[in-house]
Design an enzyme around this catalytic site. Sequence first.
Site, mmCIF file in Angstrom:
data_model
loop_
_atom_site.group_PDB
_atom_site.id
_atom_site.type_symbol
_atom_site.label_atom_id
_atom_site.label_comp_id
_atom_site.label_asym_id
_atom_site.label_seq_id
_atom_site.Cartn_x
_atom_site.Cartn_y
_atom_site.Cartn_z
ATOM 1 N N ASP A 16 -0.818 56.548 36.603
ATOM 2 C CA ASP A 16 0.548 58.458 37.715
ATOM 3 C C ASP A 16 0.179 59.266 36.708
ATOM 4 O O ASP A 16 0.164 60.357 37.308
ATOM 5 C CB ASP A 16 1.570 57.153 38.472
ATOM 6 C CG ASP A 16 1.937 57.944 40.102
ATOM 7 O OD1 ASP A 16 0.916 59.002 40.155
ATOM 8 O OD2 ASP A 16 2.782 58.209 40.521
ATOM 9 N N HIS A 31 8.488 53.751 44.755
ATOM 10 C CA HIS A 31 8.316 54.944 43.820
ATOM 11 C C HIS A 31 8.725 56.654 44.135
ATOM 12 O O HIS A 31 8.293 57.079 44.638
ATOM 13 C CB HIS A 31 6.733 54.487 44.292
ATOM 14 C CG HIS A 31 6.274 55.339 43.244
ATOM 15 N ND1 HIS A 31 4.835 54.674 42.487
ATOM 16 C CD2 HIS A 31 5.491 56.889 43.321
ATOM 17 C CE1 HIS A 31 3.712 55.814 42.026
ATOM 18 N NE2 HIS A 31 4.562 56.692 42.590
ATOM 19 N N HIS A 75 9.233 60.118 42.738
ATOM 20 C CA HIS A 75 9.396 61.268 41.547
ATOM 21 C C HIS A 75 10.279 62.504 41.038
ATOM 22 O O HIS A 75 10.894 62.499 42.140
ATOM 23 C CB HIS A 75 7.670 62.178 42.253
ATOM 24 C CG HIS A 75 6.509 61.547 42.354
ATOM 25 N ND1 HIS A 75 5.857 62.100 41.017
ATOM 26 C CD2 HIS A 75 6.238 59.709 42.621
ATOM 27 C CE1 HIS A 75 4.350 61.280 41.677
ATOM 28 N NE2 HIS A 75 4.819 60.064 41.924
ATOM 29 N N CYS A 104 0.965 64.310 41.116
ATOM 30 C CA CYS A 104 -0.342 63.814 42.129
ATOM 31 C C CYS A 104 -0.828 65.166 42.316
ATOM 32 O O CYS A 104 -0.575 65.679 42.159
ATOM 33 C CB CYS A 104 0.236 63.152 43.479
ATOM 34 S SG CYS A 104 -1.411 62.631 45.276
HETATM 35 P P1 HMG Z 1 -15.853 59.702 49.178
HETATM 36 O O1 HMG Z 1 -15.993 60.766 48.866
HETATM 37 O O2 HMG Z 1 -15.080 59.081 50.983
HETATM 38 O O3 HMG Z 1 -16.885 58.105 48.796
HETATM 39 O O4 HMG Z 1 -14.357 60.207 48.596
HETATM 40 P P2 HMG Z 1 -17.657 58.196 49.478
HETATM 41 O O5 HMG Z 1 -18.161 56.576 49.714
HETATM 42 O O6 HMG Z 1 -18.413 59.048 50.582
HETATM 43 O O7 HMG Z 1 -19.295 58.639 47.527
HETATM 44 C C1 HMG Z 1 -18.917 59.625 48.011
HETATM 45 C C2 HMG Z 1 -19.391 59.854 45.773
HETATM 46 O O8 HMG Z 1 -18.567 58.575 45.362
HETATM 47 C C3 HMG Z 1 -20.932 58.674 45.125
HETATM 48 O O9 HMG Z 1 -21.312 58.815 44.396
HETATM 49 C C4 HMG Z 1 -19.892 56.844 45.427
HETATM 50 O O10 HMG Z 1 -20.715 56.475 44.681
HETATM 51 C C5 HMG Z 1 -18.523 57.435 44.540
HETATM 52 P P3 HMG Z 1 -22.594 59.937 44.102
HETATM 53 O O11 HMG Z 1 -23.446 59.051 45.316
HETATM 54 O O12 HMG Z 1 -21.380 61.683 44.975
HETATM 55 O O13 HMG Z 1 -22.523 59.998 43.130
HETATM 56 N N1 HMG Z 1 -17.390 56.475 44.797
HETATM 57 C C6 HMG Z 1 -16.536 56.679 43.671
HETATM 58 N N2 HMG Z 1 -17.138 56.486 42.656
HETATM 59 C C7 HMG Z 1 -16.519 55.567 41.583
HETATM 60 N N3 HMG Z 1 -15.419 54.468 41.890
HETATM 61 C C8 HMG Z 1 -15.105 54.576 43.282
HETATM 62 C C9 HMG Z 1 -15.581 55.168 44.523
HETATM 63 N N4 HMG Z 1 -16.139 55.576 45.377
HETATM 64 C C10 HMG Z 1 -16.931 56.166 46.178
HETATM 65 N N5 HMG Z 1 -14.307 53.510 43.984
HETATM 66 C C11 HMG Z 1 -12.736 58.418 47.305
HETATM 67 C C12 HMG Z 1 -13.508 58.397 48.389
HETATM 68 C C13 HMG Z 1 -11.550 56.940 47.596
HETATM 69 C C14 HMG Z 1 -13.210 57.362 46.260
HETATM 70 C C15 HMG Z 1 -12.238 59.832 46.719
HETATM 71 O O14 HMG Z 1 -11.702 60.124 47.611
HETATM 72 C C16 HMG Z 1 -11.619 59.167 45.087
HETATM 73 O O15 HMG Z 1 -11.530 58.584 44.787
HETATM 74 N N6 HMG Z 1 -9.652 59.430 45.562
HETATM 75 C C17 HMG Z 1 -9.068 59.962 45.026
HETATM 76 C C18 HMG Z 1 -7.496 58.938 45.228
HETATM 77 C C19 HMG Z 1 -6.594 58.918 43.563
HETATM 78 O O16 HMG Z 1 -7.315 58.560 42.490
HETATM 79 N N7 HMG Z 1 -5.559 59.822 44.105
HETATM 80 C C20 HMG Z 1 -4.658 59.773 43.588
HETATM 81 C C21 HMG Z 1 -3.878 58.669 43.472
HETATM 82 S S1 HMG Z 1 -2.651 57.845 44.966
HETATM 83 C C22 HMG Z 1 -1.627 58.713 44.079
HETATM 84 O O17 HMG Z 1 -1.278 58.781 43.228
HETATM 85 C C23 HMG Z 1 0.184 58.342 45.030
HETATM 86 C C24 HMG Z 1 0.569 56.948 44.547
HETATM 87 O O18 HMG Z 1 1.106 57.354 43.618
HETATM 88 C C25 HMG Z 1 2.227 56.645 45.123
HETATM 89 C C26 HMG Z 1 3.096 58.052 45.608
HETATM 90 O O19 HMG Z 1 3.345 58.941 44.131
HETATM 91 O O20 HMG Z 1 3.371 58.115 46.265
HETATM 92 C C27 HMG Z 1 -0.021 55.878 44.232
HETATM 93 MG MG MG Z 2 3.014 58.412 42.923
#
Ligand code: HMG
Ligand code: MG
Length: 307
Positions: free
Chosen positions: A15, A209, A211, A242
Amino acid sequence: MNREVVKIVEVGPRDGLQNEKETLSVSDRVDFIKRLMNAGNLWIEGGSFVSPKAIPQMIDSEKVFESLRDDIKASHVDLSFLVPNEKGLERAKVAGVNSIAVFTATSNTFTSKNIQRTVEESLQEFSKIAKESESLKMHMRGYISTAFGCPYEGRQDPNEVVRLAGALLDRGCFEVSIGDTIGVAHPRQIRDVFSKLKTTFGLKRIAAHLHDTRGAALLNIREALDVGVRVFDSSAGGLGGCPYAPGASGNVASEEVVWFLEAAGFTTGVNLEKLLDASQWMEGRLGRPLRSKLYQSKKKPYYFDES
Ligand code: HMG
Ligand code: MG
């Protein structure tokens, strides 16, 4: 005197670093995690298997895990990785990871921006992930983001937090972490949400969790402790934020949580001095002052630890 244990989940390497401008090398991320392990952390989030186009900072999380595999085996550390979809689970499986975290939110707008899915679609995806991760004997944690407020939709309904916690627990999450993603929660809201969760599920499998955007995180932890929460996520140095919540600042700083809990009579198993050393190392690596007030206070000549 036996002190009651409070569990800390160190989320700095995920994070924290996911929101830094610079993408740190695999070896720096590994070095940071080793320092956090050396400080006594038993639960650490090491990275995420998300799209590197969306979050370049978490690229090569497989290599991070690979470099730590032997250290993890020789320890009792649970090193987990965020998994957003089936592709993420496949990457975790190939890497040999055995602890993952799935994440959704109370807000559809936030969830769509974060993982391109509605909340219900995310739950459907997690049902598939749960089945497979169970057959692989992986631990699965769950997150509910925007539980106290959404950057796009404002205040959120506590009943939705309870519903989603139930959905994640039903899918096999061993613990569900309730996220104040943008740091807008206040103590009354904390009491309300965690009391509702306590009535419905008890609090053994519930974490907070928080912030620290408004500087209220420790107050909120005090309130959550009072309700009975005994698991808190935090990040060394107060790193983090985030990428889909503009303006949100980092997680509550681990050193502030450890110092506060130990002073309040709990035990965390985390060594404050070694944790501060890890933050200091990271500050040098990032080349900017860390936000943690406790860490910054250590630079003053009158710093002492009286806990
Ligand atoms: P998408 O565009 O819907 O995915 O993304 P897709 O299935 O349509 O695929 C598009 C492209 O992404 C393809 O590649 C896939 O292969 C690739 P291309 O053909 O264009 O070259 N792809 C991936 N590559 C690697 N790993 C994967 C993956 N999935 C698809 N797993 C997706 C959907 C979820 C992947 C995207 O939106 C994403 O990665 N989002 C990032 C989310 C994230 O990390 N957010 C921050 C964390 S959450 C947070 O911080 C909150 C938390 O701390 C709690 C709080 O504070 O509340 C947890
Ligand atoms: Mg967080």
